[in-house]
Design a protein around this motif. Sequence first.
Motif, PDB file in Angstrom:
ATOM      1  N   ARG A  90      11.560   3.537   2.503  1.00 11.91           N
ATOM      2  CA  ARG A  90      10.506   2.510   2.453  1.00 11.91           C
ATOM      3  C   ARG A  90      10.625   1.650   1.202  1.00 11.91           C
ATOM      4  N   TYR A  91      10.985   2.285   0.078  1.00  9.31           N
ATOM      5  CA  TYR A  91      11.074   1.518  -1.162  1.00  9.31           C
ATOM      6  C   TYR A  91      12.301   0.616  -1.206  1.00  9.31           C
ATOM      7  N   LEU A  92      13.298   0.904  -0.405  1.00 11.51           N
ATOM      8  CA  LEU A  92      14.413  -0.033  -0.269  1.00 11.51           C
ATOM      9  C   LEU A  92      13.921  -1.341   0.356  1.00 11.51           C
ATOM     10  N   GLN A  93      13.029  -1.226   1.326  1.00 11.94           N
ATOM     11  CA  GLN A  93      12.417  -2.415   1.923  1.00 11.94           C
ATOM     12  C   GLN A  93      11.563  -3.155   0.897  1.00 11.94           C
ATOM     13  N   VAL A  94      10.811  -2.381   0.109  1.00 11.97           N
ATOM     14  CA  VAL A  94       9.982  -2.987  -0.942  1.00 11.97           C
ATOM     15  C   VAL A  94      10.847  -3.773  -1.914  1.00 11.97           C
ATOM     16  N   PHE A  95      11.974  -3.206  -2.305  1.00 12.59           N
ATOM     17  CA  PHE A  95      12.902  -3.876  -3.220  1.00 12.59           C
ATOM     18  C   PHE A  95      13.322  -5.243  -2.670  1.00 12.59           C
ATOM     19  N   LEU A  96      13.657  -5.286  -1.406  1.00  8.13           N
ATOM     20  CA  LEU A  96      14.094  -6.547  -0.799  1.00  8.13           C
ATOM     21  C   LEU A  96      12.950  -7.559  -0.758  1.00  8.13           C
ATOM     22  N   PHE A  97      11.749  -7.097  -0.434  1.00  3.58           N
ATOM     23  CA  PHE A  97      10.582  -7.989  -0.412  1.00  3.58           C
ATOM     24  C   PHE A  97      10.309  -8.561  -1.801  1.00  3.58           C
ATOM     25  N   GLN A  98      10.451  -7.726  -2.824  1.00  7.91           N
ATOM     26  CA  GLN A  98      10.166  -8.185  -4.176  1.00  7.91           C
ATOM     27  C   GLN A  98      11.206  -9.187  -4.660  1.00  7.91           C
ATOM     28  N   VAL A  99      12.436  -9.039  -4.243  1.00  8.17           N
ATOM     29  CA  VAL A  99      13.463 -10.027  -4.576  1.00  8.17           C
ATOM     30  C   VAL A  99      13.093 -11.387  -3.981  1.00  8.17           C
ATOM     31  N   ILE A 100      12.633 -11.384  -2.738  1.00 11.90           N
ATOM     32  CA  ILE A 100      12.194 -12.626  -2.098  1.00 11.90           C
ATOM     33  C   ILE A 100      10.998 -13.215  -2.847  1.00 11.90           C
ATOM     34  N   GLY A 160       0.784  -1.233   0.000  1.00 11.34           N
ATOM     35  CA  GLY A 160       0.000   0.000   0.000  1.00 11.34           C
ATOM     36  C   GLY A 160       0.808   1.271   0.000  1.00 11.34           C
ATOM     37  N   LEU A 161       2.114   1.198  -0.255  1.00  9.51           N
ATOM     38  CA  LEU A 161       2.966   2.383  -0.174  1.00  9.51           C
ATOM     39  C   LEU A 161       2.656   3.408  -1.260  1.00  9.51           C
ATOM     40  N   PHE A 162       2.487   2.951  -2.519  1.00  7.95           N
ATOM     41  CA  PHE A 162       2.273   3.896  -3.619  1.00  7.95           C
ATOM     42  C   PHE A 162       1.013   4.732  -3.461  1.00  7.95           C
ATOM     43  N   PRO A 163      -0.171   4.139  -3.277  1.00  8.53           N
ATOM     44  CA  PRO A 163      -1.359   4.985  -3.099  1.00  8.53           C
ATOM     45  C   PRO A 163      -1.287   5.842  -1.840  1.00  8.53           C
ATOM     46  N   SER A 164      -0.585   5.360  -0.802  1.00  8.51           N
ATOM     47  CA  SER A 164      -0.403   6.172   0.405  1.00  8.51           C
ATOM     48  C   SER A 164       0.425   7.405   0.094  1.00  8.51           C
ATOM     49  N   LEU A 165       1.481   7.228  -0.700  1.00  6.77           N
ATOM     50  CA  LEU A 165       2.312   8.368  -1.090  1.00  6.77           C
ATOM     51  C   LEU A 165       1.524   9.367  -1.922  1.00  6.77           C
ATOM     52  N   GLN A 166       0.641   8.879  -2.784  1.00  8.15           N
ATOM     53  CA  GLN A 166      -0.190   9.799  -3.568  1.00  8.15           C
ATOM     54  C   GLN A 166      -1.004  10.705  -2.651  1.00  8.15           C
ATOM     55  N   ALA A 167      -1.630  10.101  -1.636  1.00  5.97           N
ATOM     56  CA  ALA A 167      -2.443  10.877  -0.703  1.00  5.97           C
ATOM     57  C   ALA A 167      -1.579  11.819   0.136  1.00  5.97           C
ATOM     58  N   ILE A 168      -0.398  11.352   0.587  1.00 12.90           N
ATOM     59  CA  ILE A 168       0.476  12.181   1.426  1.00 12.90           C
ATOM     60  C   ILE A 168       1.078  13.323   0.615  1.00 12.90           C
ATOM     61  N   PHE A 169       1.514  13.032  -0.615  1.00 13.30           N
ATOM     62  CA  PHE A 169       2.017  14.096  -1.482  1.00 13.30           C
ATOM     63  C   PHE A 169       0.928  15.147  -1.729  1.00 13.30           C
ATOM     64  N   GLN A 185      -2.362   5.498   6.596  1.00 11.76           N
ATOM     65  CA  GLN A 185      -2.803   5.212   5.244  1.00 11.76           C
ATOM     66  C   GLN A 185      -2.410   3.823   4.747  1.00 11.76           C
ATOM     67  N   ARG A 186      -1.231   3.345   5.133  1.00 10.36           N
ATOM     68  CA  ARG A 186      -0.624   2.235   4.408  1.00 10.36           C
ATOM     69  C   ARG A 186      -1.387   0.920   4.537  1.00 10.36           C
ATOM     70  N   SER A 187      -1.778   0.556   5.747  1.00  6.44           N
ATOM     71  CA  SER A 187      -2.460  -0.737   5.935  1.00  6.44           C
ATOM     72  C   SER A 187      -3.761  -0.824   5.148  1.00  6.44           C
ATOM     73  N   PRO A 188      -4.659   0.169   5.269  1.00  5.37           N
ATOM     74  CA  PRO A 188      -5.893   0.081   4.468  1.00  5.37           C
ATOM     75  C   PRO A 188      -5.640   0.168   2.968  1.00  5.37           C
ATOM     76  N   GLN A 189      -4.640   0.967   2.555  1.00  2.00           N
ATOM     77  CA  GLN A 189      -4.324   1.028   1.133  1.00  2.00           C
ATOM     78  C   GLN A 189      -3.823  -0.317   0.632  1.00  2.00           C
ATOM     79  N   PHE A 190      -3.032  -0.996   1.461  1.00  2.69           N
ATOM     80  CA  PHE A 190      -2.521  -2.313   1.073  1.00  2.69           C
ATOM     81  C   PHE A 190      -3.654  -3.315   0.906  1.00  2.69           C
ATOM     82  N   VAL A 191      -4.569  -3.324   1.855  1.00  2.00           N
ATOM     83  CA  VAL A 191      -5.686  -4.265   1.787  1.00  2.00           C
ATOM     84  C   VAL A 191      -6.541  -3.976   0.547  1.00  2.00           C
ATOM     85  N   ALA A 192      -6.812  -2.684   0.298  1.00  2.00           N
ATOM     86  CA  ALA A 192      -7.602  -2.320  -0.877  1.00  2.00           C
ATOM     87  C   ALA A 192      -6.880  -2.704  -2.165  1.00  2.00           C
TER      88      ALA A 192
END
Length: 512
Positions: free
Chosen positions: A95-105, A64-73, A231-238
């Motif tokens: 935060r996106y460094l963490q995302v990168f590592l998750f996506q590699v996994i 949910g990071l991307f839509p959260s950033l849209q709202a925060i920006f 924002q992030r948890s509900p954005q992720f679920v959605a």
Amino acid sequence: MKESTLRFYRVILNIASSLSRSFIGLVLGLFATPIVLRCLGEEQFGAYRVLIDWTSQLGILEFGLFPSLQAIFAKSLSQSSKIDPRTVSKEAYKRYLQVFLFQVIGLIFIGLFLHKLIPVSEALQKPLQISLIIMSLSVLFCFAQIYRAYLDASQRGYIVSTVMILQNIIFVFLSITLAIFGFGLIGQTIAFVTSLAFSFFFLFFKTRKALESKDSKHNEKKGFSLSLKEQRSPQFVANLCGRVSLLLDNLIIAAFLGAKTVTAFYLTQRLINIATQQLQQIGNATWPAMSELFFTAEEERFKERVIEITQIIAFACGVMLTPLCFINAPFINLWTGSSTFAGQALTSVVIYNGGLFAIVSFWQWCFAGTGLIRRILPCVITQAFVNVLCALVLTQTHGVLGPVLGTLISFQLITIPWQSYLMSNIFEVPLGRLTKAWTIPFLIPVLSGIVGSHYITMPDIESWPVLVMGSIGLYLFCGFSFLFLFLPKETRTRVIKRIQRLMESRLGKITQ
């Protein structure tokens, strides 16, 4: 230029750039797909589409990071904000460094079960493995989401659309070239990753000055963290539910009916999906302006804009989708051959789903863009569960119709009534007016087109000029007749006046 006129200008610019992107993509696809399909064959082409679908699911690991950033920006760009956009960008990189590592996994897990997820013949197994390795490079470009979120929130989505047009051109050129020279499945993934790299660097240099690093104050960091946590948890679920509902169709078809069947399933929907994406962009282009109205407490204007934009989206759905009831079959026959057309029934359901999706997408942005995404989570979760359950059951009994019937059932019986109620309850939008706003401009013309396409025998169309001229005539007829039949006079008059004011403002600047 007045603030309201500037907002309208940016919305129009965003929509126009998105439509241009769609048209250019359609022309490029019209030219490229038959060549690539002929060079690769149906199995390789289908395997490539499923591989793209599986790797695109790694986007879930943004949590949910991307839509959260849209709202925060969007909030950071308002005059009353205490958070600087540069602080948002700096913290987003972490935060996106963490995302990168998750996506590699995530890629590792896909690799472990690759041949079960994408069943192919023995000759394609090794090329499929190499293609996944090449595709893994795409996760390096996940940081581009920061730049996209900033541009979207600052009402400059037209820049993103321009970049996507250039990316599409590069991809198509490389895709055709590598297919002709016999690089097969591997060549397609090389073309895809190369085009992604281009868009990443373009967006980076376009936003570098606006988002250059700065020393962030403690209260700014704290404000960002609190906003992101909210924002992030509900954005992720959605986001997860949205992907489950709309992006698993090819995967379900591949699992039950084989990768080869995906080709006809995908190509039959291609033209309709392009139209749906553009209809969705109307709502996407308006959300920054809607957020601005909400955050400045202009409640009455906000409610009126919800009704007005719903009417416009529904009207656009009627105009764009109704002719496709008659055009899609001859288009597929001329484009890739009758063997890749999966039937008029699939066409009809996908057309109806496309309109519902465009309307619901705008309503969801009203919640996401104002930070109220949590309020629609029960609806989104229920819809996704029903959708997947129906798709799994109906695919075994109705073949390629299964996934789209699942979407139809979940949207019509759950999402539309539930979200209509939430729009009324939370934003105090009159329920009767909201229902009327989408049913008259969309439901009546599209259902009439669907019924008519099953009973009216269309003449055989054997050349592109005949199809193009017929399509232009049909779209002109629908556009002008629906404008007066289904779009309310007050909405029609208001939009025309805004366009006139905008033109006067732009012409005034030119003559100065």
